[in-house]
Design an enzyme around this catalytic site. Sequence first.
Site, PDB file in Angstrom:
ATOM      1  CB  ALA A  65      -0.987  -0.215   0.914  1.00 39.88           C
ATOM      2  N   GLY A 104       0.414  -5.208   0.794  1.00 41.08           N
ATOM      3  CA  GLY A 104      -0.683  -5.033  -0.274  1.00 41.08           C
ATOM      4  C   GLY A 104      -0.246  -5.961  -1.488  1.00 41.08           C
ATOM      5  CD  GLU A 107      -3.202  -7.944   2.391  1.00 41.18           C
ATOM      6  OE1 GLU A 107      -2.744  -6.386   2.371  1.00 41.18           O
ATOM      7  OE2 GLU A 107      -3.342  -8.351   3.101  1.00 41.18           O
ATOM      8  CD  GLU A 127       1.162  -5.780   5.513  1.00 40.89           C
ATOM      9  OE1 GLU A 127       1.946  -6.315   6.029  1.00 40.89           O
ATOM     10  OE2 GLU A 127       1.001  -6.221   4.586  1.00 40.89           O
TER      11      GLU A 127
END
Length: 651
Positions: A65, A104, A107, A127
């Site tokens: 992200a 992300g 993911e 993270e």
Amino acid sequence: MMSDLSVKLERRGPVAIATIDNPPVNALGLAVRQQLVRVIEVLEADDTVRAVVLTGAGSLFVGGADITEFDRAAEQPQLPELLERIERACKPWFAAVNGLALGGGAELAFACHYRLVGPTARFGLPEINLGIIPGAGGTQRLPRLVGVENALPVIAENRQIDASGALELGLAETLIENDFVEAAIALATEMSVRPLPTPALALQVTDPGEAFWADATARIRKAAKGASAPLAALEALRLGVDRGAPEGLAFERETFLRLRASDEAAALRYLFFAERSALRPPALKGVTPRRIASTGVVGAGTMGVGITAALLNAGYEVTLSERDGASLERGLKALEAVFSAQAKRKMHTVEEGQTRLARVKGVVGLDNLENCDLVIEAVFEDLALKQDVFGKLEKVCRTDTILATNTSYIDPRRIGEGIAAQERFIGLHFFSPAQVMKLLEIISLPGTAADVLATGFELAKRLGKVPVRSGICEGFIGNRILKRYRVEAEFMVRNGVDFAAIDAAMREFGYAMGPFEMQDMAGLDVSFLNREAARARGEQIPETLGDILVRAGRKGQKTGGGWYDYAPGDRKPLPSAETSHLLAEARTAPKAAEPKEIVARLIKAMADEGRLILEERIADGPEAIDLVEVHGYGFPRTKGGPMFFSYRNAS
Ligand code: 3H9
């Protein structure tokens, strides 16, 4: 091809290729998410498309992200919804993972129907380093794809899965060695005729049992050192195993958003960006560092050996110089011990340790340093001795050799007084043990050339250290703040606060040790001798409590007692009747202090000193001070540093 967008779409027969192209790390920022939604809609509606290859431009798949967005409220479209749409798509999505897939990014790959990997592919969920947990299904999809035992280390312990691991675990379908995108298109074409595989979230997951969870919880709690995210990540994983993916996903998302807004995550984000900018100081933009291949270290004491180990670990050749054969031999033995300890800790193999050690050449005297590109002086803290070393180095070394001092207290201007070419002289202040500690204070002198300063930063980068420029003042940035911290802590003790309560409060705050335990470990005599030397020079230095202890022979752990007593061979601090007796006269009546009050006072003292340092332009910004404290003095990372902490907590 649509080329001005950060998600580029191309067609090759029945296969669409979507390439995320958002330098520097292909982060999934708002614009990328918006474009991905559009791409999904277009491709779902297009009956001529049978499969989608999703990849990253450049050497990365997706770095995660966009962390810069985390200071704002989450914006639509959000990543979890986007990934669900990919997972539910009516045609297969192939994540063609050409390099790092982090956070992300990983993911995103887990939500695709298939993963194809290049040789440099790696999946990671870092993270927790940012004080958060994966927020787009990572804690739910990965255990269903590879099993809980394999997923947990990635989710909560910073482990990564490389290309071969991904193949072994069945996370990836195929390894593509050459012609990555072309081969991915061919595979997607071929596999698009198969029925769609079960989406990751719908796969079965097996509970590994209570013993596994108990063991993992204990291990992760210990490694977390008070940080919240690792245990929260474990909790999200476990909840999803216990209660199923939908509840797991909801819990994950709620926890992600809660942690994202926490002080801890803000501190860790701040350090993430500070650490990166530290390597690229704006003042040195465009300045080319000098090339360093061969290095020299003068002095094979603890510091010299540590610096040599750090240089060898980074691949440099080192000539290590001592004044006599016996000292050199002691130093080389100590160096061998460093490498066998590193091998024991699995930092490298025994053979690799030997290869690194083979790059050191021990020499007596300074004559053999003539061909070094950089020489770092690490002899005893004595001005005349250091001046003598540089006087000789100047004669021996090439005229372009960079000469550096590792002094921690002596004014480097005096050390380098006799050097004719001042532009090549610099301070490189390592912290002990130098092969471990991340901080490198780079002391710029008035005459230091910009390219020499830039070389200091480049060296730090290669050594994997965090460089911070410091101007000249007593103790530079770090030891100057340490002094203020200790003075404030002693002031409280004089005013009746129990020093054990101060240590306990600072440990609770996140330090590995409180200020008095730390002095006992390092030895009280070093700073005592500094004060005595200053007194001998006529400076007015009031008697400290530490002085009283040292004069009574209590120099710390090494003498069986300092602030505390120590049983022989044990490092556990024990209350000391002798210390109480020795300090009784210098202290007022006992006074209770709340841990919060103790912490607030000590951090305020550090931040106040930091502000003076900034006013005097000794440091380039508050981040520099925080990096020094976090990487050199054990300030808890999750609190950001004294400047960040005092700013966040200012009422
Ligand atoms: C996440 O994904 C949450 C999800 O679970 C849920 C979402 C709903 N964003 O390190 P470098 C910048 S959390 C924004 O020097 P390298 C960096 O500041 C995220 N910016 O390069 C620097 O900027 P500048 C999980 C980022 O090649 C430049 O890129 N992901 C981001 O040595 C180059 O960085 C992570 O935690 C980002 N995500 O290493 C991965 N990443 O040039 C964090 C980097 O202005 N990133 N920047 O100074 C890394 O670990 C490394 O950057 C990486 C590249 C290994 C990718």
